[in-house]
Write an enzyme that holds these catalytic residues in place. Structure first.
Site, PDB file in Angstrom:
ATOM      1  N   TYR A  85      50.318  34.819 -11.494  1.00 12.75           N
ATOM      2  CA  TYR A  85      50.563  34.858  -9.489  1.00 12.75           C
ATOM      3  C   TYR A  85      49.455  34.717  -9.624  1.00 12.75           C
ATOM      4  O   TYR A  85      48.244  35.263  -9.762  1.00 12.75           O
ATOM      5  CB  TYR A  85      50.990  36.455  -9.455  1.00 12.75           C
ATOM      6  N   PRO A  95      60.058  38.763  -2.156  1.00  9.57           N
ATOM      7  CA  PRO A  95      60.069  38.063  -3.514  1.00  9.57           C
ATOM      8  C   PRO A  95      58.857  38.226  -4.724  1.00  9.57           C
ATOM      9  O   PRO A  95      58.852  38.266  -6.048  1.00  9.57           O
ATOM     10  CB  PRO A  95      60.813  36.675  -4.155  1.00  9.57           C
ATOM     11  N   LYS A 146      61.948  42.551  -6.702  1.00 10.55           N
ATOM     12  CA  LYS A 146      62.579  43.290  -7.342  1.00 10.55           C
ATOM     13  C   LYS A 146      63.226  43.901  -6.689  1.00 10.55           C
ATOM     14  O   LYS A 146      64.405  44.355  -7.017  1.00 10.55           O
ATOM     15  CB  LYS A 146      61.539  44.306  -6.469  1.00 10.55           C
ATOM     16  N   TYR A 183      56.214  47.131 -11.617  1.00  7.41           N
ATOM     17  CA  TYR A 183      55.833  46.142 -12.390  1.00  7.41           C
ATOM     18  C   TYR A 183      57.796  45.694 -13.268  1.00  7.41           C
ATOM     19  O   TYR A 183      58.911  45.709 -13.409  1.00  7.41           O
ATOM     20  CB  TYR A 183      55.252  44.871 -12.603  1.00  7.41           C
TER      21      TYR A 183
END
Ligand code: RFL
Ligand code: PHB
Length: 390
Positions: free
Chosen positions: A201, A293, A297, A385
């Site tokens: 990310y 997003p 989740k 996470y």
């Protein structure tokens, strides 16, 4: 037609609910607006929490997942050229996530339902939910110009954000909470080895980017775009140039720019409707809530609802107790708001907002440094996470 539970929507929530109820001996009919092919053509989630995998095991639909899914023990955040790997296993005491596409989850669930012979009506148009406030709800739909009706004990609306379920609840009986973000994600799927073995990310001055995957030979990438962008204006070439500009240099060099097999833009939104029940109508999954997003989740949260709802229906039919159904909305919402918080936080820390000043940018940087320097901060991210327990 008559059944015990009518399920509206054959997405992952509706199909998992049908599977878990069917295995508990409870009859269901699923009504799906689209064709089977259309449902299976949607490219969405890719990261499954351990609790989600456990639910799919309970449904008897995890064999292929265990064969083909990839276990990930870590995830990375990048800030300009710096990378921070979060060792999920070490930070959470051994937990991991599984990379296995939502399309595959849906396919496995559909095949199991077909094999069990439980009914699904595809292309059920104009579904209407009636008498939900009574003990005898009815659901009708149109097929080939003919209207059919199913009488039932309960209705489960698993029909996504744009479905009919939430719209069937009188406005005064629902409270909604919403945050619309001023950007979307442009996603691209391609048959090429992913740039990295784990998800990355990336926060970058040009905007957020995500390097993800479906398998060792299939990549999934996203770049943040403004809401007025059109997918037609993004050639594969332009996409890969933008992606590479936003990823750390070594990762950018590892991107194989193969032709896209899917490319689409999804807007980002946070949304919750409370309560998740009206009489004998229960809302589950995206029908009741949406997360952006960024935290991976949405699907996991949807299937968590299904777990609570299944417990409610099983207690009703097996023990004649409605205590679990009465507790459904509160139990589900407690988990929903935690995932809303995490998804909102990840979105806020990783994206470039149009009105961001220098202070806001330094705050994002400070979050990244905090995660790097403070072990409890990394533990917090990792625990969210891999998924909070339910
Ligand atoms: P779905 O999947 O929207 O399924 C609802 C089904 O109901 C049908 N339907 C109707 N049927 C009958 N009558 C009507 N009136 C109907 N209206 C709708 C629809 O045709 C459909 O088949 O909802 P469900 O089952 O609750 O599942 C939710 C998930 O799909 C969603 O939360 C995730 O895809 C979100 N999401 C992600 N979640 C994760 O957990 N991890 C991820 O990595 C992740 N990545 C993502 C995502 C969603 C994305 N997009 C496009 C929104 C990435 C993206 C880009
Ligand atoms: C994906 O692979 O589609 C994906 C992965 C992680 C996210 C969102 C989407 O947070």
């Amino acid at each position: 037609m008559k059944t015990q539970v009518v399920i509206v929507g054959a997405g992952p929530s509706g199909l998992l609910l049908g599977q878990l109820l069917g295995r508990a001996g409870i009859d269901t009919v699923i009504l799906e607006r689209s064709t089977r092919e259309h449902v299976l053509g949607r490219i969405r989630a890719g990261v499954l929490e351990r609790g989600t995998v456990r639910l799919l095991e309970e449904a008897g639909c995890a064999d292929r997942l265990h064969r083909e899914g990839q276990i990930h023990h870590g995830v990375e955040l990048a800030f300009d050229n710096e990378r921070l790997r979060l060792d999920l296993a070490a930070l959470t005491g051994g937990a991991h996530v599984t990379v296995y596409g939502q399309t595959e989850v849906t396919r496995d669930l559909m095949e199991a339902r077909a094999a069990a012979g439980w009914p699904t009506v595809f292309e059920a148009a104009d579904v209407r939910i009636e008498d939900a406030a009574t003990t005898r709800p009815r659901v009708s739909f149109e097929q080939e110009g003919v209207r059919h009706e199913v009488a039932c004990d309960f209705v489960a609306a698993c029909d996504g954000y744009h479905g009919v379920g939430r719209r069937s609840v009188p406005a005064e009986a629902l409270r909604t909470f919403e945050r619309v973000y001023p950007f979307g994600w442009l996603g691209l799927l391609a048959d090429a080895p992913p740039a990295a073995e784990e998800l990355v990310y990336a926060n970058h001055p040009r905007g957020f980017a995500l390097a993800s995957m479906r398998s060792a030979t299939r990549s999934r990438y996203y770049v943040q775009v403004s809401l007025d962008e059109r997918v037609e204006d993004w050639s594969d070439d332009r996409f890969y140039r933008e992606l590479r500009a936003r990823l750390p240099a070594d990762l950018a060099a590892a991107v194989t720019p193969s032709p896209s097999i899917e490319k689409s833009i999804a807007p980002l939104r946070s949304f919750v409707a409370e309560p998740m029940r009206f009489g004998r109508l229960f809302l589950a999954g995206d029908a009741a809530h949406i997360v952006p997003p960024t935290g991976a989740k949405g699907l996991n949260l949807a299937l968590g609802d299904v777990h609570y709802l299944t417990e409610g229906f099983v207690a009703h039919y097996r023990e004649g107790s409605d205590a679990e159904l009465d507790a459904y909305s509160a139990r589900a919402l407690a988990r929903v708001w935690k995932a809303e918080r995490f998804s909102w936080w990840m979105t806020s820390v990783l994206h470039r907002f149009p009105d961001m000043d220098a202070f806001a940018q330094r705050m994002q940087r400070a979050e990244f440094d905090h995660l790097t320097a403070v072990p409890s901060a990394a533990v917090n991210l990792a625990e969210n996470y891999v998924g909070l327990p339910f």
